[in-house]
Write an enzyme that holds these catalytic residues in place. Structure first.
Site, PDB file in Angstrom:
ATOM      1  N   ARG A 277       1.116  -1.063   0.138  1.00 14.02           N
ATOM      2  CA  ARG A 277       0.046   0.132  -0.167  1.00 14.02           C
ATOM      3  C   ARG A 277       0.806   1.092   0.181  1.00 14.02           C
ATOM      4  NH1 ARG A 277       2.453   2.053   3.765  1.00 14.02           N
ATOM      5  NH2 ARG A 277       0.796   3.752   3.742  1.00 14.02           N
ATOM      6  N   GLY A 278       0.277   2.304  -0.008  1.00 20.13           N
ATOM      7  CA  GLY A 278       1.108   3.648  -0.320  1.00 20.13           C
ATOM      8  C   GLY A 278       1.194   4.152  -1.774  1.00 20.13           C
ATOM      9  N   ALA A 279       0.748   5.107  -2.459  1.00 19.51           N
ATOM     10  CA  ALA A 279       0.497   5.123  -3.694  1.00 19.51           C
ATOM     11  C   ALA A 279       1.598   4.839  -4.342  1.00 19.51           C
ATOM     12  CB  ALA A 279       0.366   6.805  -3.994  1.00 19.51           C
TER      13      ALA A 279
ATOM     14  N   ARG B 130      -8.001  -0.718  -6.458  1.00 17.44           N
ATOM     15  CA  ARG B 130      -8.385   0.338  -5.571  1.00 17.44           C
ATOM     16  C   ARG B 130      -8.341   1.715  -6.652  1.00 17.44           C
ATOM     17  NH1 ARG B 130      -4.582   1.109  -0.528  1.00 17.44           N
ATOM     18  NH2 ARG B 130      -6.317   2.475   0.465  1.00 17.44           N
TER      19      ARG B 130
ATOM     20  N   GLN C 235      -2.029   2.878   9.924  1.00 20.15           N
ATOM     21  CA  GLN C 235      -0.898   3.032   9.314  1.00 20.15           C
ATOM     22  C   GLN C 235       0.453   3.797   9.829  1.00 20.15           C
ATOM     23  OE1 GLN C 235      -3.932   3.297   7.980  1.00 20.15           O
ATOM     24  NE2 GLN C 235      -3.882   2.752   5.929  1.00 20.15           N
TER      25      GLN C 235
ATOM     26  N   ASP D 253      -1.858  10.755  -2.394  1.00 20.35           N
ATOM     27  CA  ASP D 253      -2.475   9.722  -3.314  1.00 20.35           C
ATOM     28  C   ASP D 253      -2.796  10.251  -4.638  1.00 20.35           C
ATOM     29  OD1 ASP D 253      -3.132   8.581  -0.397  1.00 20.35           O
ATOM     30  OD2 ASP D 253      -2.877   6.814  -1.687  1.00 20.35           O
TER      31      ASP D 253
ATOM     32  N   ASN E 276      -5.361  12.490   0.374  1.00 16.65           N
ATOM     33  CA  ASN E 276      -4.309  11.557   1.042  1.00 16.65           C
ATOM     34  C   ASN E 276      -5.233  10.915   2.267  1.00 16.65           C
ATOM     35  OD1 ASN E 276      -1.586  10.675   1.869  1.00 16.65           O
ATOM     36  ND2 ASN E 276      -1.690  11.652   3.506  1.00 16.65           N
ATOM     37  N   LYS E 277      -4.722  10.090   3.111  1.00 15.27           N
ATOM     38  CA  LYS E 277      -5.211   9.143   3.972  1.00 15.27           C
ATOM     39  C   LYS E 277      -6.331   9.978   4.628  1.00 15.27           C
ATOM     40  CE  LYS E 277      -5.114   5.731   4.566  1.00 15.27           C
ATOM     41  NZ  LYS E 277      -5.997   4.818   3.933  1.00 15.27           N
TER      42      LYS E 277
HETATM   43  O1  MRU Z   1      -4.529   3.099   2.155  1.00 22.16           O
HETATM   44  P1  MRU Z   1      -3.051   3.290   2.351  1.00 22.16           P
HETATM   45  O2  MRU Z   1      -2.430   2.759   3.306  1.00 22.16           O
HETATM   46  O3  MRU Z   1      -2.511   2.942   0.930  1.00 22.16           O
HETATM   47  O4  MRU Z   1      -3.016   4.892   2.322  1.00 22.16           O
HETATM   48  C1  MRU Z   1      -1.525   5.713   2.034  1.00 22.16           C
HETATM   49  C2  MRU Z   1      -1.464   7.070   2.185  1.00 22.16           C
HETATM   50  O5  MRU Z   1      -2.441   7.855   2.352  1.00 22.16           O
HETATM   51  C3  MRU Z   1      -0.257   7.648   1.972  1.00 22.16           C
HETATM   52  O6  MRU Z   1       0.080   8.888   2.665  1.00 22.16           O
HETATM   53  C4  MRU Z   1      -0.071   7.991   0.250  1.00 22.16           C
HETATM   54  O7  MRU Z   1      -0.431   6.915  -0.372  1.00 22.16           O
HETATM   55  C5  MRU Z   1       1.460   8.597   0.063  1.00 22.16           C
HETATM   56  S1  MRU Z   1       2.541   7.340   0.295  1.00 22.16           S
HETATM   57  C6  MRU Z   1       4.168   8.072  -0.061  1.00 22.16           C
END
Ligand code: MRU
Length: 348
Positions: free
Chosen positions: A47-49, A91, A199, A240, A250-251
């Site tokens: 996970r994470g963009a 996603r 996270q 994201d 973002n999250k």
């Molecule tokens: O749902 P996730 O864990 O994939 O969400 C991740 C985030 O929101 C991060 O802050 C974002 O992807 C940036 S990662 C460099």
């Protein structure tokens, strides 16, 4: 500094850290099929963009490598597109997923009758490896650019995880902190726990602790109070998807942190590679926001925390308007408001 191997291409397989098991266990998982990759992205094992983009690029290659070498090139190209569309369904918010899949599909669209299917497969694998390498380089450059902005502060708050675990290596929001460590500057990071999937406490605190960087976990609802106590000098988060006007998804919870930072006159930075910008959309209103299962909120990590059958709203992301963002740190440089103009200038 030895880094976590979030994603690795090893023995013709994608090896990922299964992030659902952290921080209790560091478990690696080998992915051999596109269905496994779809599942790994959907379930947040990876996970994470940026990490999602890199993983999807390798996942697409895995999903097409068994196509018969005796088939037709046009048949192969349409198979690649079909498999890309399948992975794209994993996603909806992180644009890096679509960016990487489009880049892979466009690469193979250039394959004509002059190429054999075997050669096209090699081209695809090479492109996935390039996406991986470029993400590492982008993280390092973001780290350097961000460190220049942050070197005079010590306490930083971050939300979710935008570190090495969210990218091919360095991270985005945590990259300046790692660069600082390399240069002898030790930051103190406050990590928002980041409900519902934690996270921040499971991943950010884990990777910072591994790297020997002081980290303090706070519950999400403590951020404003910690700011009011003067403990936070700057906020830095990942992204994201960033719209053409600088609005940033973002999250979930990032928006409240940005509002609190504004109220306390604390600079609020976003760190993201250019692959996270979506210039096809004008504002954050057009960013699709993923909604996830109710059980993540009322039955998280095996403990029931809400009555059965209760209504739950569980958006995984929110949008922070560009007006709350002090600057956006990219691998190519730092963007300042008005973002519409600065983003256009940097990307054209
Ligand atoms: O749902 P996730 O864990 O994939 O969400 C991740 C985030 O929101 C991060 O802050 C974002 O992807 C940036 S990662 C460099």
């Amino acid at each position: 500094m030895a880094r976590l191997k979030t994603i690795e291409w090893i023995h013709d397989t994608i090896r990922i850290i299964d992030q659902t098991k952290l921080p209790a266990r560091l478990v690696y998982s080998d992915i051999d099929t596109i269905e496994q990759m779809y599942h790994a992205i959907k379930k947040l094992q990876v996970r994470g963009a940026p990490a999602i983009g890199v993983a999807a690029a390798f996942g697409l290659y895995i999903g097409v490598r068994d196509f018969s070498d005796a088939g037709s090139i046009t048949g192969f190209i349409s198979h690649v597109k079909k498999q890309a569309a399948y992975l794209a369904g994993a996603r909806p918010t992180a644009v890096n997923l679509f960016w990487a899949l489009n880049r892979m599909s466009n690469t193979v669209s250039g394959c004509t009758q002059r190429f054999s299917i075997l050669e096209c497969k090699e081209i695809l694998l090479k492109e996935a490896k390039l996406i991986f390498e470029e993400d590492i380089a982008a993280g390092k450059a973001i780290g350097k650019n961000g460190f220049e902005l942050l070197k005079n502060v010590t306490t930083i708050l971050t939300h979710c995880n935008a570190g090495g675990l969210a990218t091919a290596e360095y991270g985005t929001a945590l990259a300046p902190i790692y660069v600082g460590k390399e240069q002898g500057k030790i930051f103190h990071v406050y990590a928002d726990e980041t409900r519902p999937l934690l996270q921040g406490s499971r991943l950010t605190a884990f990777e910072l602790q591994q790297a020997g960087i002081p980290v303090t976990i706070i519950c999400d609802n403590m951020a404003a109070s910690v700011m009011a106590k003067g403990k936070i000098e700057a906020v830095i988060v990942g992204a994201d998807r960033i719209a053409a006007n600088g609005d940033t998804a973002n999250k979930i919870g990032t928006y409240s942190v940005a509002l609190a930072a504004k109220a306390h006159k604390i600079p609020f930075f976003v760190a993201a590679p250019l692959s996270t910008f979506d210039l096809t959309i004008r504002s954050g209103k057009q960013i699709p926001i993923e909604e996830r299962d109710a059980n993540e909120v009322i039955f998280g990590f095996g403990t029931q925390t809400g009555p059965e059958g209760v209504d739950v709203y569980n958006p995984a992301f929110d949008v922070t308007p560009g007006r709350l963002i002090t600057a956006i740190i990219t691998e190519r440089g730092v963007l300042y408001p008005p973002f519409g103009k600065s983003i256009k200038a940097m990307t054209s």
